[in-house]
Write an enzyme that holds these catalytic residues in place. Sequence first.
Site, PDB file in Angstrom:
ATOM      1  N   ASP A   1       0.817  -1.170  -0.026  1.00  0.00           N
ATOM      2  CA  ASP A   1       0.112   0.071  -0.056  1.00  0.00           C
ATOM      3  C   ASP A   1       0.861   1.334   0.020  1.00  0.00           C
ATOM      4  O   ASP A   1       1.575   1.583   1.115  1.00  0.00           O
ATOM      5  CB  ASP A   1      -0.873  -0.150   1.245  1.00  0.00           C
TER       6      ASP A   1
ATOM      7  N   ASP B   1     -10.304   4.157  -1.513  1.00  0.00           N
ATOM      8  CA  ASP B   1     -11.156   3.355  -0.933  1.00  0.00           C
ATOM      9  C   ASP B   1     -12.705   3.118  -0.953  1.00  0.00           C
ATOM     10  O   ASP B   1     -13.201   4.192  -0.955  1.00  0.00           O
ATOM     11  CB  ASP B   1     -10.667   3.659   0.960  1.00  0.00           C
TER      12      ASP B   1
HETATM   13  C1  GLA Z   1      -5.430   2.416   2.804  1.00  0.00           C
HETATM   14  C2  GLA Z   1      -5.988   1.223   1.736  1.00  0.00           C
HETATM   15  C3  GLA Z   1      -6.980   0.652   2.613  1.00  0.00           C
HETATM   16  C4  GLA Z   1      -6.363   0.029   3.775  1.00  0.00           C
HETATM   17  C5  GLA Z   1      -6.019   1.102   4.741  1.00  0.00           C
HETATM   18  C6  GLA Z   1      -5.136   0.590   5.816  1.00  0.00           C
HETATM   19  O1  GLA Z   1      -6.255   3.564   2.814  1.00  0.00           O
HETATM   20  O2  GLA Z   1      -6.358   1.893   0.574  1.00  0.00           O
HETATM   21  O3  GLA Z   1      -7.464  -0.696   2.012  1.00  0.00           O
HETATM   22  O4  GLA Z   1      -5.145  -0.934   3.567  1.00  0.00           O
HETATM   23  O5  GLA Z   1      -4.848   1.914   4.290  1.00  0.00           O
HETATM   24  O6  GLA Z   1      -4.467   1.658   6.986  1.00  0.00           O
END
Ligand code: GLA
Length: 396
Positions: A149, A222
């Site tokens: 990520d 997200d």
């Molecule tokens: C980002 C990702 C999410 C999750 C969070 C965790 O926002 O896009 O899917 O993994 O981090 O902190």
Amino acid sequence: MRNLVMALVMAAIGVSASGQTAVKEPAAALLPPMGWNSWNHFANHVTDADVREAADELVSSGMRDAGYVYVNVDDTWQGKRDAAGVLHPNERFPDMKALGDYIHSKGLKFGIYSSPGAKTCGGYEGSLGHEAQDAKMYAAWGVDFLKYDLCSMQDDMRAVRAAHPEDPMAEYKFMIAAYKKMGDALKATGRPIVYSLCQYGMDEPWKFGPGVGATMWRTTDDINDTYQRMLNIAYGQVGLGKYTSPGHWNDPDMLEVGNGGMNTEEYRTHMSLWAVLGAPLLAGNDLSKMTEADKAILMNREVIAIDQDKLGKGGDRVLQLGDFSVWERPLSGHRTAVAMVNASVSGRDIPVEFAAIGFPKGAKVHDVWAGKDLGHIRVLNETFPGHGVMLFIFSE
Ligand code: GLA
């Protein structure tokens, strides 16, 4: 112009524009990965016990046997690095190897999470500068899936941009190289590990993903548990279907089915769209509290079969008329999955002429959610409920 520059960047680091690369193919995920991930429900409170319970529930609910095999621990499992740079889990995860063994003992696979930056999005330890070391540790723990990520690497990218005003692509080269570094490190372990990029769909990861060894890549920021967000994500997938192929999956983010923010009709729309897009199906709910309706959505065998079709093509939108949209995905056996989505809050009678959606001679139609054949038809006259969906398989 930007595309051309991106192609040059990828060529410079050994990644071709077609996505083919000098490095070996990634861990085979010839079908979209299916499983469960801790984030959407447990977020930063997740514990070893929650993950073990999810593994148990995957088995007892029948989800494992329906195909949901990855048990993915998302952000916030990490503790501190020791003097040798070895990353230890935090107090909520006493023993990652033991957790992996437990997951494997249930016939499931073990997924984990990190960042190419120094910090994850939750502010925990990332892998920057420790890529090979972390990859080896994951392999020793029996990890089968890594979500990687971007998070704090965005700060490093800004610093690179400031340091290289003469090169507008410097930050992208830097980012792609960082993703490739972990892709190579995973391959070097010799353990097949699905490599899932999380980069929020910026900078067209569907183009550079295959070249850095990725199996799947987020195409969006997200998701959250609302109909509007889910639908907006789906709309953002338009035009991306062609970047999906066996082993390379667009990822419109994890499922929210069962988290309580949408009604049954809306969750059915969510599941139908993800299946027609050929998306990874990572449930994100508390599996110990599923209603029968949640189970019926997540475990509908025909819907899963659409998602897992061996042809491995992506789906895309073929029609948008106001709040009404039609999505299609080519399936094996000269069949097509067709999802019709009424995004209006009101129920509506919507006549659909099949000629308008690519079937001038009509088609033999199977209604997937109703589980019934409708015969050979050229026009569909249905009443769609508000926020309703119909999912079909068309054959000649
Ligand atoms: C980002 C990702 C999410 C999750 C969070 C965790 O926002 O896009 O899917 O993994 O981090 O902190």
